[in-house]
Scaffold this motif. Structure first.
Motif, mmCIF file in Angstrom:
data_model
loop_
_atom_site.group_PDB
_atom_site.id
_atom_site.type_symbol
_atom_site.label_atom_id
_atom_site.label_comp_id
_atom_site.label_asym_id
_atom_site.label_seq_id
_atom_site.Cartn_x
_atom_site.Cartn_y
_atom_site.Cartn_z
ATOM 1 N N ALA A 173 0.829 -1.206 0.000
ATOM 2 C CA ALA A 173 0.000 0.000 0.000
ATOM 3 C C ALA A 173 0.862 1.255 0.000
ATOM 4 O O ALA A 173 0.544 2.249 -0.666
ATOM 5 N N ALA A 174 1.972 1.211 0.743
ATOM 6 C CA ALA A 174 2.897 2.348 0.758
ATOM 7 C C ALA A 174 3.461 2.610 -0.636
ATOM 8 O O ALA A 174 3.583 3.759 -1.072
ATOM 9 N N LEU A 175 3.791 1.536 -1.350
ATOM 10 C CA LEU A 175 4.314 1.659 -2.708
ATOM 11 C C LEU A 175 3.289 2.321 -3.630
ATOM 12 O O LEU A 175 3.620 3.197 -4.434
ATOM 13 N N ALA A 176 2.020 1.902 -3.484
ATOM 14 C CA ALA A 176 0.962 2.471 -4.319
ATOM 15 C C ALA A 176 0.740 3.949 -4.018
ATOM 16 O O ALA A 176 0.633 4.773 -4.939
ATOM 17 N N GLU A 177 0.649 4.305 -2.743
ATOM 18 C CA GLU A 177 0.429 5.706 -2.391
ATOM 19 C C GLU A 177 1.620 6.571 -2.812
ATOM 20 O O GLU A 177 1.451 7.739 -3.157
ATOM 21 N N HIS A 178 2.816 5.996 -2.811
ATOM 22 C CA HIS A 178 4.000 6.760 -3.213
ATOM 23 C C HIS A 178 4.004 7.035 -4.717
ATOM 24 O O HIS A 178 4.268 8.156 -5.150
ATOM 25 N N THR B 133 -1.174 2.623 7.774
ATOM 26 C CA THR B 133 -2.566 2.231 7.579
ATOM 27 C C THR B 133 -3.159 1.824 8.919
ATOM 28 O O THR B 133 -2.589 0.998 9.644
ATOM 29 N N VAL B 134 -4.283 2.444 9.262
ATOM 30 C CA VAL B 134 -4.958 2.189 10.535
ATOM 31 C C VAL B 134 -6.286 1.522 10.225
ATOM 32 O O VAL B 134 -7.225 2.161 9.744
ATOM 33 N N SER B 135 -6.371 0.248 10.503
ATOM 34 C CA SER B 135 -7.565 -0.526 10.173
ATOM 35 C C SER B 135 -7.790 -1.552 11.282
ATOM 36 O O SER B 135 -7.669 -1.212 12.452
ATOM 37 N N THR B 136 -8.123 -2.803 10.915
ATOM 38 C CA THR B 136 -8.247 -3.871 11.914
ATOM 39 C C THR B 136 -6.967 -3.948 12.731
ATOM 40 O O THR B 136 -6.990 -4.103 13.950
ATOM 41 N N VAL C 13 -1.504 8.828 5.805
ATOM 42 C CA VAL C 13 -2.274 7.961 6.699
ATOM 43 C C VAL C 13 -3.496 7.447 5.957
ATOM 44 O O VAL C 13 -4.244 8.225 5.353
ATOM 45 N N GLY C 14 -3.684 6.142 5.974
ATOM 46 C CA GLY C 14 -4.838 5.519 5.334
ATOM 47 C C GLY C 14 -5.411 4.426 6.204
ATOM 48 O O GLY C 14 -5.191 4.382 7.410
ATOM 49 N N GLY C 15 -6.148 3.525 5.574
ATOM 50 C CA GLY C 15 -6.797 2.442 6.311
ATOM 51 C C GLY C 15 -8.245 2.776 6.602
ATOM 52 O O GLY C 15 -8.614 3.948 6.807
ATOM 53 N N GLY C 16 -9.082 1.743 6.642
ATOM 54 C CA GLY C 16 -10.516 1.948 6.787
ATOM 55 C C GLY C 16 -10.913 2.687 8.044
ATOM 56 O O GLY C 16 -11.816 3.531 8.023
ATOM 57 N N LEU C 17 -10.267 2.397 9.163
ATOM 58 C CA LEU C 17 -10.640 3.065 10.409
ATOM 59 C C LEU C 17 -10.332 4.554 10.333
ATOM 60 O O LEU C 17 -11.192 5.399 10.597
ATOM 61 N N ALA C 18 -9.112 4.888 9.956
ATOM 62 C CA ALA C 18 -8.714 6.295 9.926
ATOM 63 C C ALA C 18 -9.514 7.096 8.900
ATOM 64 O O ALA C 18 -9.984 8.204 9.185
ATOM 65 N N LEU D 225 -5.932 6.490 -2.273
ATOM 66 C CA LEU D 225 -6.315 5.303 -3.029
ATOM 67 C C LEU D 225 -7.314 4.420 -2.287
ATOM 68 O O LEU D 225 -7.771 3.423 -2.832
ATOM 69 N N GLY D 226 -7.645 4.767 -1.058
ATOM 70 C CA GLY D 226 -8.662 4.041 -0.311
ATOM 71 C C GLY D 226 -8.341 2.573 -0.147
ATOM 72 O O GLY D 226 -7.176 2.167 -0.024
#
Length: 302
Positions: free
Chosen positions: A111-116, A131-134, A243-248, A280-281
């Protein structure tokens, strides 16, 4: 060239067929609670369904999976949130199951690679992604490549220790950022505070209703995230923090205000890199896994 990106998470498996950056099809299946080889079966099924919907057979597969990993041998050393994956030869088993080469990467690194390359940090020479999620994961990208470390253990940002003697994490240690601020941590705290099972969706609702316990739980978690990011910035000095992830990404505005407040507080006297929300969700992991496969096939490295 078409590739399949696979994102293996603690609760779900996502598979997407990509032609370049174009997503041709996407399938989401639950992660088997039994873990182990059932996970391989579910991954194979996700690939088959995604290819059937896209009407094509991909040339390679990129798999983003929780770690830490032995990338040279294609082994998952262990996963905090999925049972039965200790010293697990995921690459060999999935290649046997699908008949395609599999290129492995830590899920948060993917995910870091994609956002970069494609998202919120596009154009930067370096970036840090959380990423802040589960659970909580992350990755550091330097010069367009994921920082893996000498033993492939780099980027396990959710397992930095913030509170010695704190709650026990899925990794077996105590006081990790993940154990303090991930979705499961919030549910643990809320369920204890309200004397019944409370999930993150209900916690957010209670927060919106102005319930004091919910506010304390959510904002405390946000401050831990900000504190952790500040510590990581001091270690890596990235061009940008994402910062990403479903929770955040689904959290209310006060969560982000508390997060950024702690981030800037613990960086007093330092130059704080820009703090951005991921763009990128939920598809970041898929895109990153696909990018991993593309870069491996075309260049032999990330």
């Amino acid at each position: 060239m078409t590739v399949v990106g696979l994102d293996l998470g603690g609760t779900k498996i996502a598979a997407g067929v990509f032609d370049g950056e174009k997503l041709l099809s996407k399938v989401v299946l639950p992660t088997p609670k039994e873990g182990g080889k059932r996970v391989v079966e579910a991954l194979r099924e996700a690939v088959a369904q995604a290819e059937a919907r896209a009407g094509t057979r991909a040339e390679a597969i990129g798999l983003g999976t929780p770690g830490p990993l032995d990338l040279q041998e294609g082994i998952i050393r262990f996963t905090p949130n999925i049972p039965g994956l200790v010293d697990f030869p995921i690459r060999r088993l999935l290649e046997e199951a699908t008949g395609r080469p599999v290129h492995l990467e830590n899920d948060a690194n993917a995910a870091a690679l994609a956002e970069h390359h494609l998202g919120a940090a596009k154009g930067e020479t370096s970036s840090l992604f959380l990423t802040v999620s589960t659970g909580i994961g992350g990755g550091v990208v330097l010069g367009g490549k994921v920082l893996r470390g000498e033993r492939g253990q780099g980027g396990e940002l959710g397992h930095i220790t913030l509170l010695p003697g704190g709650p026990v994490c899925g990794c077996g240690l105590e006081g990790c950022l993940e154990a303090l601020a991930a979705g499961r941590a919030l549910e643990r705290e809320a369920s204890y505070a309200y004397h019944r099972k409370v999930d993150t969706k209900e916690l957010f609702q209670l927060f919106q209703e102005g319930e004091a316990k919910a506010e304390r739980i959510l904002l405390q978690a946000a401050r831990y995230v900000g504190m952790g990011l500040a510590s990581l910035v001091k270690a890596f000095d990235p061009g940008a923090v994402v910062v990403g992830g479903g929770l955040a990404l689904n959290a209310p505005a006060p969560y982000w205000e508390a997060l950024e407040g702690a981030y800037r507080h613990y960086l007093r006297g330092w130059e704080a890199p820009p703090l951005r929300r991921a763009l990128l969700g939920e598809d970041a992991g898929l895109l990153g896994a696909a990018l991993t496969a593309y870069l491996e096939v075309e260049h032999g490295s990330r």
